[in-house]
Design a protein around this motif. Sequence first.
Motif, short mmCIF file in Angstrom:
data_model
loop_
_atom_site.label_atom_id
_atom_site.label_comp_id
_atom_site.label_asym_id
_atom_site.label_seq_id
_atom_site.Cartn_x
_atom_site.Cartn_y
_atom_site.Cartn_z
N ASP A 143 0.83 -1.21 0.00
CA ASP A 143 0.00 0.00 0.00
C ASP A 143 0.86 1.26 0.00
O ASP A 143 0.33 2.37 0.06
N GLY A 144 2.18 1.11 0.00
CA GLY A 144 3.09 2.26 -0.05
C GLY A 144 3.51 2.82 1.29
O GLY A 144 4.21 3.82 1.35
N GLU A 145 3.11 2.18 2.39
CA GLU A 145 3.54 2.64 3.72
C GLU A 145 5.00 2.25 3.92
O GLU A 145 5.36 1.08 3.79
N SER A 146 5.86 3.23 4.22
CA SER A 146 7.29 2.98 4.36
C SER A 146 7.71 2.81 5.81
O SER A 146 7.09 3.38 6.71
N ALA A 147 8.77 2.05 6.00
CA ALA A 147 9.42 1.93 7.31
C ALA A 147 10.87 2.30 7.11
O ALA A 147 11.44 2.07 6.04
N ASP A 148 11.48 2.85 8.15
CA ASP A 148 12.87 3.29 8.02
C ASP A 148 13.89 2.22 8.36
O ASP A 148 15.09 2.45 8.27
N GLY A 149 13.42 1.04 8.74
CA GLY A 149 14.35 -0.02 9.07
C GLY A 149 13.76 -1.40 8.92
O GLY A 149 12.57 -1.62 9.14
N PHE A 150 14.62 -2.31 8.51
CA PHE A 150 14.31 -3.72 8.27
C PHE A 150 15.09 -4.50 9.32
O PHE A 150 16.32 -4.44 9.34
N VAL A 151 14.40 -5.19 10.23
CA VAL A 151 15.07 -5.93 11.31
C VAL A 151 14.89 -7.42 11.09
O VAL A 151 13.80 -7.89 10.80
N MET A 152 15.99 -8.17 11.24
CA MET A 152 15.95 -9.62 11.12
C MET A 152 16.57 -10.23 12.36
O MET A 152 17.63 -9.78 12.82
N SER A 153 15.87 -11.21 12.93
CA SER A 153 16.44 -11.91 14.08
C SER A 153 16.07 -13.38 14.05
O SER A 153 15.01 -13.76 13.54
N MET A 154 16.96 -14.18 14.59
CA MET A 154 16.68 -15.60 14.78
C MET A 154 16.06 -15.72 16.17
O MET A 154 16.53 -15.10 17.12
N GLU A 155 15.00 -16.51 16.27
CA GLU A 155 14.33 -16.67 17.56
C GLU A 155 13.98 -18.12 17.80
O GLU A 155 13.82 -18.89 16.86
N ALA A 156 13.83 -18.46 19.07
CA ALA A 156 13.30 -19.77 19.42
C ALA A 156 11.82 -19.75 19.03
O ALA A 156 11.10 -18.80 19.34
N TYR A 157 11.39 -20.77 18.33
CA TYR A 157 9.99 -20.83 17.88
C TYR A 157 9.15 -21.40 19.02
O TYR A 157 9.27 -22.56 19.37
N LEU A 158 8.34 -20.54 19.62
CA LEU A 158 7.57 -20.91 20.80
C LEU A 158 6.08 -20.89 20.52
O LEU A 158 5.61 -20.04 19.75
N LYS A 159 5.35 -21.77 21.15
CA LYS A 159 3.89 -21.71 21.11
C LYS A 159 3.44 -20.62 22.09
O LYS A 159 4.19 -20.23 22.98
N PRO A 163 12.62 -25.43 18.28
CA PRO A 163 12.96 -25.19 16.88
C PRO A 163 13.30 -23.71 16.75
O PRO A 163 13.09 -22.93 17.67
N LEU A 164 13.84 -23.30 15.59
CA LEU A 164 14.14 -21.89 15.43
C LEU A 164 13.40 -21.32 14.23
O LEU A 164 12.95 -22.05 13.36
N VAL A 165 13.28 -20.01 14.24
CA VAL A 165 12.60 -19.30 13.16
C VAL A 165 13.30 -17.95 12.98
O VAL A 165 13.80 -17.38 13.95
N TYR A 166 13.36 -17.51 11.74
CA TYR A 166 13.86 -16.16 11.47
C TYR A 166 12.66 -15.24 11.33
O TYR A 166 11.71 -15.57 10.62
#
Length: 188
Positions: free
Chosen positions: A84-100, A116-119
């Motif tokens: 829709d054209g909404e901008s963000a000023d930063g892209f964050v990536m992290s590895m995390e433990a995949y939790l319920k 398990p892990l998830v990005y």
Amino acid sequence: APRLVHREVRPGRDPIYYFDNVRWKQEPMAGLPGRYRAYFTTVRVDLEKVKGAYLCLKPFPPKMLAGHAALLLEMNPGGFQTMDGESADGFVMSMEAYLKVTQSYSMTWGQLGRFPLVYVVGTWSDFVFKSVTMDSSTVERWKLKLSADELKKLAVAVGRAALADHTRERYITTRSSCVTAALRIVDE
């Protein structure tokens, strides 16, 4: 985890990438104190508009020993936006433990490889909101001194790590965690 849905080729330029399953923001749920709803969307990423990179750390108890790490790619306007054209000023990536929803992270269980892990890919404002508002923490960040070529290589490495199949991998606190993943990607 994010998924690449389209790669727009631009002759003589870097392609534009489209990813779905990106956490754009989280908001309080009406009438449910302490509960939040996450909003995921499809985004357009123009790597030519990456202007900086940071290693981020969100400390948690015991603060001298533990924290959650992530990589931030700071973007110029139009570099990271919704369809829709909404901008963000930063892209964050992290590895995390995949939790319920019913689980909470434990450093001991993490050391035993029980998760398990998830990005996760999201916006900088979402990462700060989750850290400060939801987790009552702080966020520290250190700018990485990178040449333009190194910055582009880091952005590609971040995308490659986020999109890889990690279904057989486990989150292990000291060997395969958010911290080790962030450092490995920067080193790459």
